[in-house]
Design an enzyme around this catalytic site. Sequence first.
Site, PDB file in Angstrom:
ATOM      1  N   ASP A 114       0.869  -1.161   0.000  1.00 29.45           N
ATOM      2  CA  ASP A 114       0.000   0.000   0.000  1.00 29.45           C
ATOM      3  C   ASP A 114       0.914   1.222   0.000  1.00 29.45           C
ATOM      4  O   ASP A 114       2.100   1.116   0.331  1.00 29.45           O
ATOM      5  CB  ASP A 114      -0.892  -0.039   1.247  1.00 29.45           C
ATOM      6  CG  ASP A 114      -1.852   1.129   1.312  1.00 29.45           C
ATOM      7  OD1 ASP A 114      -2.411   1.510   0.258  1.00 29.45           O
ATOM      8  OD2 ASP A 114      -2.053   1.663   2.410  1.00 29.45           O
ATOM      9  N   ARG A 115       0.380   2.376  -0.332  1.00 30.96           N
ATOM     10  CA  ARG A 115       1.217   3.581  -0.370  1.00 30.96           C
ATOM     11  C   ARG A 115       1.008   4.442   0.873  1.00 30.96           C
ATOM     12  O   ARG A 115       1.874   4.526   1.731  1.00 30.96           O
ATOM     13  CB  ARG A 115       0.907   4.377  -1.649  1.00 30.96           C
ATOM     14  CG  ARG A 115       1.913   5.480  -1.936  1.00 30.96           C
ATOM     15  CD  ARG A 115       1.445   6.418  -3.016  1.00 30.96           C
ATOM     16  NE  ARG A 115       0.553   7.418  -2.428  1.00 30.96           N
ATOM     17  CZ  ARG A 115      -0.012   8.406  -3.095  1.00 30.96           C
ATOM     18  NH1 ARG A 115       0.183   8.526  -4.393  1.00 30.96           N
ATOM     19  NH2 ARG A 115      -0.797   9.267  -2.489  1.00 30.96           N
ATOM     20  N   ASP A 116      -0.154   5.086   0.959  1.00 31.66           N
ATOM     21  CA  ASP A 116      -0.415   6.048   2.040  1.00 31.66           C
ATOM     22  C   ASP A 116      -0.478   5.346   3.396  1.00 31.66           C
ATOM     23  O   ASP A 116      -1.242   4.407   3.580  1.00 31.66           O
ATOM     24  CB  ASP A 116      -1.721   6.797   1.775  1.00 31.66           C
ATOM     25  CG  ASP A 116      -1.695   7.569   0.459  1.00 31.66           C
ATOM     26  OD1 ASP A 116      -0.618   8.065   0.096  1.00 31.66           O
ATOM     27  OD2 ASP A 116      -2.746   7.661  -0.195  1.00 31.66           O
TER      28      ASP A 116
ATOM     29  N   THR B 282      -2.666   0.770  -4.734  1.00 31.75           N
ATOM     30  CA  THR B 282      -3.156   1.878  -3.922  1.00 31.75           C
ATOM     31  C   THR B 282      -4.508   2.404  -4.407  1.00 31.75           C
ATOM     32  O   THR B 282      -4.698   2.613  -5.606  1.00 31.75           O
ATOM     33  CB  THR B 282      -2.109   3.021  -3.880  1.00 31.75           C
ATOM     34  OG1 THR B 282      -2.611   4.112  -3.121  1.00 31.75           O
ATOM     35  CG2 THR B 282      -1.701   3.493  -5.262  1.00 31.75           C
TER      36      THR B 282
ATOM     37  N   ARG C 128     -10.835  -1.802  -6.763  1.00 35.56           N
ATOM     38  CA  ARG C 128     -10.738  -1.105  -5.487  1.00 35.56           C
ATOM     39  C   ARG C 128     -10.540  -2.118  -4.361  1.00 35.56           C
ATOM     40  O   ARG C 128     -11.332  -3.027  -4.189  1.00 35.56           O
ATOM     41  CB  ARG C 128     -12.005  -0.277  -5.251  1.00 35.56           C
ATOM     42  CG  ARG C 128     -11.902   0.577  -4.030  1.00 35.56           C
ATOM     43  CD  ARG C 128     -12.896   1.738  -4.071  1.00 35.56           C
ATOM     44  NE  ARG C 128     -12.694   2.535  -2.888  1.00 35.56           N
ATOM     45  CZ  ARG C 128     -11.703   3.384  -2.718  1.00 35.56           C
ATOM     46  NH1 ARG C 128     -10.841   3.587  -3.674  1.00 35.56           N
ATOM     47  NH2 ARG C 128     -11.558   4.044  -1.596  1.00 35.56           N
TER      48      ARG C 128
END
Length: 181
Positions: A13-15, A57, A106
């Site tokens: 994941d990024r954030d 992400t 998603r």
Amino acid sequence: MVHTKPYNTLFLDRDGVINVKRKNDYVKSIEEFIFIDDALKALTLLSAVFNRIIIVTNQRGVGRGCMTLEKLNEIHNYMIKTIISYGGKIDKIYYCSEVDDRSMNRKPNIGMALQAKKDYPDIDFANSMMAGDSISDMQFANNAGIQGILIGNKYDTIELNEVKIWASYPDLISFAQDITI
């Protein structure tokens, strides 16, 4: 003799894992993209043990009109250049900008994992890991048959009962140091 790394693919994941998550907001520019302490070092370590590192992400801010795809690409180009300059790698970034939770791409749905598998047929989900900071990241991992690594400590035990987690670490560097021992 061909040297193979111990693990196939790391989905990230990024954030909240690589960069600081903005509370009730989206990272909309390079100036707002702040690497979490030691994330760059962690990515360098992880690059040595995974054949591939792929970011998956959700980027709903694009779908909501809070930012453009051009800005998202600028952020991702900046992130990748910085990671490479520290000796790490990112093989590809998959993102979902759709706002509908039913979208196949998603998370926790596995569309991005299936896209990665199509682009890189040698990906072996059973010998891969997904490091993320949310329950939807762990559900994504569970749904794809990937080992889930929970990063951070924003959940209590009751909330986590609905997902299978292979391991949990306070941050990406702790995971990286543990797996590269």
